[in-house]
Design a protein around this motif. Structure first.
Motif, PDB file in Angstrom:
ATOM      1  N   TYR A   8       0.807  -1.218   0.000  1.00 37.59           N
ATOM      2  CA  TYR A   8       0.000   0.000   0.000  1.00 37.59           C
ATOM      3  C   TYR A   8       0.841   1.269   0.000  1.00 37.59           C
ATOM      4  N   GLU A   9       2.072   1.198   0.464  1.00 37.25           N
ATOM      5  CA  GLU A   9       2.926   2.384   0.472  1.00 37.25           C
ATOM      6  C   GLU A   9       3.405   2.769  -0.924  1.00 37.25           C
ATOM      7  N   ILE A  31      -3.935   1.830  -7.713  1.00 39.26           N
ATOM      8  CA  ILE A  31      -3.928   0.719  -6.752  1.00 39.26           C
ATOM      9  C   ILE A  31      -3.805   1.323  -5.358  1.00 39.26           C
ATOM     10  N   LEU A  32      -4.944   1.722  -4.806  1.00 42.56           N
ATOM     11  CA  LEU A  32      -4.999   2.409  -3.521  1.00 42.56           C
ATOM     12  C   LEU A  32      -5.303   1.418  -2.404  1.00 42.56           C
ATOM     13  N   TRP A  33      -4.306   1.114  -1.608  1.00 40.65           N
ATOM     14  CA  TRP A  33      -4.394   0.167  -0.513  1.00 40.65           C
ATOM     15  C   TRP A  33      -4.896  -1.188  -1.020  1.00 40.65           C
ATOM     16  N   TYR A  46      -6.367 -11.542  -8.690  1.00 43.98           N
ATOM     17  CA  TYR A  46      -7.370 -10.478  -8.562  1.00 43.98           C
ATOM     18  C   TYR A  46      -7.179  -9.785  -7.219  1.00 43.98           C
ATOM     19  N   PHE A  47      -7.432  -8.477  -7.173  1.00 48.16           N
ATOM     20  CA  PHE A  47      -7.339  -7.743  -5.924  1.00 48.16           C
ATOM     21  C   PHE A  47      -8.157  -6.462  -6.022  1.00 48.16           C
ATOM     22  N   THR A  48      -8.522  -5.939  -4.866  1.00 49.78           N
ATOM     23  CA  THR A  48      -9.299  -4.708  -4.818  1.00 49.78           C
ATOM     24  C   THR A  48      -8.418  -3.542  -4.385  1.00 49.78           C
ATOM     25  N   ALA A  49      -8.878  -2.351  -4.725  1.00 52.70           N
ATOM     26  CA  ALA A  49      -8.295  -1.118  -4.192  1.00 52.70           C
ATOM     27  C   ALA A  49      -9.311  -0.597  -3.191  1.00 52.70           C
ATOM     28  N   ASN A  50      -9.114  -0.901  -1.901  1.00 46.50           N
ATOM     29  CA  ASN A  50     -10.177  -0.629  -0.940  1.00 46.50           C
ATOM     30  C   ASN A  50     -10.136   0.774  -0.337  1.00 46.50           C
ATOM     31  N   TYR A  69     -15.420   2.017  -7.083  1.00 45.27           N
ATOM     32  CA  TYR A  69     -14.421   1.181  -6.439  1.00 45.27           C
ATOM     33  C   TYR A  69     -13.897   0.204  -7.488  1.00 45.27           C
ATOM     34  N   SER A  70     -12.675  -0.244  -7.309  1.00 38.95           N
ATOM     35  CA  SER A  70     -12.011  -0.983  -8.388  1.00 38.95           C
ATOM     36  C   SER A  70     -11.616  -2.392  -7.991  1.00 38.95           C
TER      37      SER A  70
END
Length: 84
Positions: A8-9, A31-33, A46-50, A69-70
Motif C-alpha cells: 500500500y505504500e 492501486i490504492l491500498w 485479482y485484488f481490490t483497491a479498498n 471502487y475498483s
C-alpha cells in the motif's frame, strides 16, 4: 510456489519467489491500498483497491473515498492452491 502481497505504500503488488526474493509485479497510482488478493484458475491474481486510508475514521469524519471502487487483475500464469 510464489506468494503475493499488496504494497500500500507504493501502490503496488509484490511477488515473493521461491528463492525468497521480492519484486514488484504491478504498480499503478490507482492501486490504492490493495487488498483481498485471490489467485484464480484463469491465471490471474485479482485484488481490490479498498481505499482504507481514505475512510472517514482516518480524516476527522470526512469520507475521501472515490467511486467507482475498483477490482484489478494481473496475469501471473499460476493457479489457486489445490487443497486435498
Amino acid at each position: 510456489m510464489p506468494c503475493y502481497a499488496g504494497d500500500y505504500e507504493r501502490n503496488a503488488i509484490r511477488q515473493r519467489g521461491t528463492d525468497g526474493q521480492c519484486k514488484t509485479i504491478e504498480h499503478d497510482p490507482r492501486i490504492l491500498w490493495p487488498d483481498t488478493l485471490s489467485v484464480a484458475s484463469d491465471g490471474y491474481l485479482y485484488f481490490t483497491a479498498n481505499q482504507l486510508h481514505r475512510q472517514a475514521q482516518v480524516h476527522n469524519g470526512v469520507d475521501q473515498r472515490e467511486k467507482p471502487y475498483s477490482l484489478f487483475r494481473v496475469r501471473i500464469d499460476g493457479g489457486p492452491v489445490k487443497l486435498i
